[in-house]
Write a protein that holds these residues in place. Structure first.
Motif, short mmCIF file in Angstrom:
data_model
loop_
_atom_site.label_atom_id
_atom_site.label_comp_id
_atom_site.label_asym_id
_atom_site.label_seq_id
_atom_site.Cartn_x
_atom_site.Cartn_y
_atom_site.Cartn_z
N GLN A 148 141.51 57.13 -21.63
CA GLN A 148 142.59 56.39 -20.98
C GLN A 148 143.96 56.88 -21.41
O GLN A 148 144.90 56.92 -20.62
N ASN A 149 144.08 57.28 -22.69
CA ASN A 149 145.40 57.66 -23.21
C ASN A 149 145.56 59.15 -23.44
O ASN A 149 146.51 59.58 -24.08
N THR A 150 144.62 59.94 -22.91
CA THR A 150 144.72 61.38 -23.10
C THR A 150 145.46 62.01 -21.95
O THR A 150 145.45 61.54 -20.83
N SER A 204 149.45 58.63 -32.43
CA SER A 204 149.17 57.92 -31.18
C SER A 204 148.33 58.82 -30.30
O SER A 204 148.25 60.01 -30.52
N GLY A 205 147.74 58.25 -29.28
CA GLY A 205 146.93 59.05 -28.38
C GLY A 205 145.51 59.19 -28.86
O GLY A 205 145.00 58.35 -29.61
#
Length: 259
Positions: free
Chosen positions: A254-256, A11-12
Motif C-alpha cells: 500500500q505504501n510502496t 517510513s514506507g
C-alpha cells in the motif's frame, strides 16, 4: 563518551510492520527474478512477491506445527512437512524441489530398474546460471526468521526443505509474472474451490477482482505489483490460501512506490 543521536524512524516499506509481512528482502527477490528474466522489477512487485512467498511458507509451517503438536513435539521434522502437505492440497507448491529432497521421495515415487534396483534421484543441474534449487540456500536466513516469528524451531533438514520450496516457488512466480507481462495479462486461469470434508465452503473470490488481473496495463519491460498478483492466481489454487496471499500482498504494498 558522546551520545549518539537517535536514528530517525523509517517510513514506507522499511517500517517494522512491513518487515513483519515478509522476512525475505526485496533485494533477494530481485536476485531471483534476475535469474529468470531481464525485465525490470518494481519495488512494489518485489514486496508483493516477498509477501506471497511469506504467506505460503507461513501456512506450511502452521500445518507442520499442528502435525508436530499431535505427537507432543515442538521441533519440526520433515515428517511434519509431509503431513502438512498431505492434509492441505493448497500447500503443494514448489514441487520441482521434491526431486532434490529425500523428504519427498515417497511423494514422487521411487524408481526401480529392470532388476529391481533403486534408480538414483536426479542430480542437481550444473548449469552456469544458478537455478532455484542451487540457489535455495539464499533463503535460509528468511526461513529461520519466519520460524522464530511463528514460535517454531526445526531440524536442519526441515529448514533446508523450506529453503528449497521457497526458492522454487518464488522462481516459478517470477516466470509466471514475466509471462503475464509478455502476454498482456493472464490468458489461462480459473477458480477452484477446495474444501475439506465437514468444513464450510469458503466465501467465493471477487470475480471482478480476478477479472481485472486478466488484462494488464503498462509497459512491456517492467514487472509490477499487479503482475505478481496475477502470477499468484496461476501458482496457487483457488481457495483460502490464494485469497489470503492476494490480500496480504496488497496490504504489504500500500505504501510502496511503483519504481
Amino acid at each position: 563518551m558522546t551520545t549518539q543521536p537517535a536514528r530517525p524512524e523509517r517510513s514506507g516499506p522499511e517500517t517494522a510492520s512491513v518487515m513483519d509481512v515478509s522476512p525475505f528482502k526485496p533485494s533477494l527477490v530481485k536476485a531471483v527474478f534476475r535469474d529468470v528474466t531481464p525485465m525490470h522489477v518494481s519495488r512494489s512487485a518485489a514486496w508483493a512477491a516477498a509477501s506471497v512467498t511469506r504467506t505460503v511458507l507461513t501456512e506450511i509451517i502452521d500445518g507442520a506445527r499442528r502435525a508436530a503438536a499431535e505427537e507432543a513435539r515442538k521441533k519440526l521434522i520433515p515428517r511434519d512437512l509431509l503431513s502438512a502437505i498431505d492434509r492441505n492440497i493448497e500447500l503443494q507448491v514448489g514441487d520441482k524441489w521434491y526431486d532434490h529432497s529425500p523428504t519427498f521421495r515417497g511423494l514422487t515415487g521411487v524408481l526401480y530398474d529392470a532388476e529391481g534396483v533403486i534408480v538414483p534421484s536426479r542430480k542437481r543441474s550444473r548449469s552456469r546460471k544458478p537455478s532455484a534449487v542451487v540457489g535455495a540456500h539464499r533463503f535460509e536466513a528468511g526461513v529461520k526468521k519466519l520460524l522464530r516469528s511463528q514460535g517454531a524451531t526445526a531440524v536442519p533438514a526441515m529448514v533446508r526443505d523450506l529453503d528449497g520450496i521457497a526458492s522454487v516457488f518464488l522462481t516459478d512466480l517470477a516466470r509466471d509474472a514475466a509471462m503475464v507481462v509478455r502476454e498482456g495479462g493472464v490468458k489461462r486461469f480459473g477458480t477452484v474451490t477446495l474444501t475439506m470434508s465437514g468444513e464450510p465452503t469458503p466465501p467465493p473470490f471477487l470475480e471482478d477482482s480476478l477479472r481485472a488481473l486478466s488484462t494488464r496495463r503498462g509497459d512491456g519491460r517492467t514487472i509490477g505489483r499487479d503482475d505478481i498478483l496475477a502470477a499468484t492466481t496461476i501458482q496457487l489454487f483457488g481457495g483460502n490460501l490464494r485469497q489470503r496471499a492476494l490480500t496480504e500482498a496488497r496490504e504489504a504494498t500500500q505504501n510502496t512506490s511503483a519504481g
